[in-house]
Design a protein around this motif. Sequence first.
Motif, short mmCIF file in Angstrom:
data_model
loop_
_atom_site.label_atom_id
_atom_site.label_comp_id
_atom_site.label_asym_id
_atom_site.label_seq_id
_atom_site.Cartn_x
_atom_site.Cartn_y
_atom_site.Cartn_z
N ASN A 57 0.83 -1.21 0.00
CA ASN A 57 0.00 0.00 0.00
C ASN A 57 0.86 1.27 0.00
O ASN A 57 0.51 2.27 -0.62
CB ASN A 57 -0.94 0.00 1.21
CG ASN A 57 -2.06 -1.01 1.07
OD1 ASN A 57 -2.40 -1.44 -0.04
ND2 ASN A 57 -2.65 -1.40 2.19
N ALA A 58 1.99 1.20 0.70
CA ALA A 58 2.89 2.36 0.75
C ALA A 58 3.49 2.68 -0.61
O ALA A 58 3.90 3.81 -0.88
CB ALA A 58 4.01 2.12 1.77
N GLU A 59 3.53 1.67 -1.48
CA GLU A 59 4.05 1.85 -2.83
C GLU A 59 2.94 2.12 -3.85
O GLU A 59 3.19 2.08 -5.06
CB GLU A 59 4.85 0.61 -3.24
CG GLU A 59 6.11 0.37 -2.41
CD GLU A 59 7.14 1.46 -2.60
OE1 GLU A 59 7.26 1.97 -3.74
OE2 GLU A 59 7.82 1.82 -1.61
N GLY A 60 1.72 2.35 -3.37
CA GLY A 60 0.62 2.67 -4.28
C GLY A 60 -0.39 1.58 -4.48
O GLY A 60 -1.34 1.74 -5.26
N GLY A 61 -0.24 0.45 -3.78
CA GLY A 61 -1.22 -0.63 -3.86
C GLY A 61 -1.07 -1.50 -5.09
O GLY A 61 -0.01 -1.55 -5.72
N ILE A 62 -2.17 -2.16 -5.46
CA ILE A 62 -2.19 -3.03 -6.63
C ILE A 62 -3.03 -2.37 -7.71
O ILE A 62 -4.24 -2.18 -7.54
CB ILE A 62 -2.81 -4.40 -6.28
CG1 ILE A 62 -2.04 -5.07 -5.14
CG2 ILE A 62 -2.83 -5.30 -7.52
CD1 ILE A 62 -0.62 -5.45 -5.47
N HIS A 63 -2.39 -1.98 -8.80
CA HIS A 63 -3.08 -1.25 -9.87
C HIS A 63 -3.85 -0.06 -9.30
O HIS A 63 -4.97 0.24 -9.73
CB HIS A 63 -4.02 -2.18 -10.64
CG HIS A 63 -3.32 -3.37 -11.26
ND1 HIS A 63 -2.38 -3.25 -12.25
CD2 HIS A 63 -3.43 -4.71 -10.99
CE1 HIS A 63 -1.94 -4.45 -12.59
NE2 HIS A 63 -2.57 -5.35 -11.84
N GLY A 64 -3.26 0.59 -8.30
CA GLY A 64 -3.85 1.78 -7.71
C GLY A 64 -4.84 1.54 -6.59
O GLY A 64 -5.31 2.49 -5.96
N ALA A 65 -5.15 0.27 -6.30
CA ALA A 65 -6.10 -0.06 -5.22
C ALA A 65 -5.36 -0.51 -3.98
O ALA A 65 -4.40 -1.29 -4.06
CB ALA A 65 -7.07 -1.14 -5.68
N ARG A 66 -5.79 -0.02 -2.83
CA ARG A 66 -5.20 -0.44 -1.56
C ARG A 66 -5.76 -1.79 -1.13
O ARG A 66 -6.90 -2.14 -1.43
CB ARG A 66 -5.50 0.59 -0.47
CG ARG A 66 -4.78 1.92 -0.64
CD ARG A 66 -5.21 2.91 0.42
NE ARG A 66 -5.04 2.38 1.77
CZ ARG A 66 -3.88 2.42 2.44
NH1 ARG A 66 -2.83 2.97 1.90
NH2 ARG A 66 -3.80 1.92 3.66
N ILE A 67 -4.93 -2.55 -0.41
CA ILE A 67 -5.37 -3.83 0.14
C ILE A 67 -5.80 -3.62 1.59
O ILE A 67 -5.06 -3.02 2.37
CB ILE A 67 -4.25 -4.88 0.08
CG1 ILE A 67 -3.75 -5.06 -1.36
CG2 ILE A 67 -4.73 -6.22 0.63
CD1 ILE A 67 -2.53 -5.94 -1.47
N ARG A 68 -6.98 -4.11 1.92
CA ARG A 68 -7.48 -4.00 3.30
C ARG A 68 -7.76 -5.40 3.85
O ARG A 68 -8.55 -6.15 3.27
CB ARG A 68 -8.75 -3.16 3.35
CG ARG A 68 -9.35 -3.00 4.74
CD ARG A 68 -10.38 -1.87 4.79
NE ARG A 68 -11.50 -2.12 3.91
CZ ARG A 68 -12.64 -2.75 4.28
NH1 ARG A 68 -12.76 -3.22 5.51
NH2 ARG A 68 -13.62 -2.91 3.42
#
Length: 377
Positions: A57-68
């Motif tokens: 998430n600190a690097e921008g997540g996955i394809h712009g989406a954060r993981i929760r």
Amino acid sequence: MRLSAWLRAALASLLAFLAASAGADIVIGQVAAFSGPLAPTGTHMRAGAQLLFDAVNAEGGIHGARIRLVSADDGYKTDETVRLAREMLRHEQPLAFIGFVGTGNVEAMLDHKVLAEAGIPLIAVRSGAETLVRRNDPFLFMTRASYAEEIDRITDQYATTGYKRFAVLYQDDAFGKGALASAEQSIQKAGGTLVAKGAYEKNTTNVGAAVQTIAAAQPQAVILIANTAASAEFLLQSRAAGNLAQYVALSVTDAAQVVQKIGAEKAAGLALTQVVPDPNSHTIPLIKEIQDNFRKFKPKDVTLNHTFVEGYLGAKVLVEALRRAGPEPTRRRLRDALEALPNHDVGGVFISFSPRRHAGSRFVDITILNRSGKLLR
């Protein structure tokens, strides 16, 4: 009119896709033991996965989406695992599950068709049961070696050094009975003899009867198919009973917790199999990455142990599959991406999935506790 399992899975996957398309987080669900005797296991599996998600998430997540990551406590009770997983599916719409704890708990998920009905993959469970390996369920992906492979490593190593008389402590449930069957076959294959076996009830440390039975048989080596609390209590009572056998625990027993419970002097000499590399290694890329992120994000109330590494490794495999599933992932696309990970290097440890094999790792090491309470290879 009741919906077919296929239609229910399609609808659930569509809802998850719509949520992702609306710019929502990528939700990953975990149902595990955060209370009771296996609370440290569930807690460290969760913390390991969370550390990897924090770094991503600190690097921008996955394809712009954060993981929760969302978690629920089943207390190591199988009926609660199923109930809470279904509740989480209704309310949180996770794209995948991760880090469930316990053979019986995972088997209940499969028997009740929770994964199949939702079309949701479950990755990195805290079990290496042969029953799960043989099922090769299309929605279950295992990132640790099997208990049979751990036990084979034990019997091979000790039989070649002259150990012939083995005994087994096992948990009286699906986990323990399945691994006991593997031990019986492995001991025979190695040319040894199973001279005694003793059971204890799940979610207890009532090992007294097993201590007496096994001590009376005078084995040279005792294989502990038990959780940490039961292993520690068995070792403590066996030392007091004068049983001088070599004790070897499967990877579900945590060395540091055993030392904490009974002290370094009583724990010294206990050998343990491990299904991930040494958390203190300075040469394995995966471990160096974890150490760096541990310092950077400073997880609270946990230690960097093998269970933590296992949670991180599983999350790392999941993240790779998420990347491959594309910017609009569905549960189906994610499942297919996981199944198409042949010989994937996660940093010196290789995970290999295919349609015919959902047990992705065969890494097994043996460590031993010294008198200072430290693990040596």
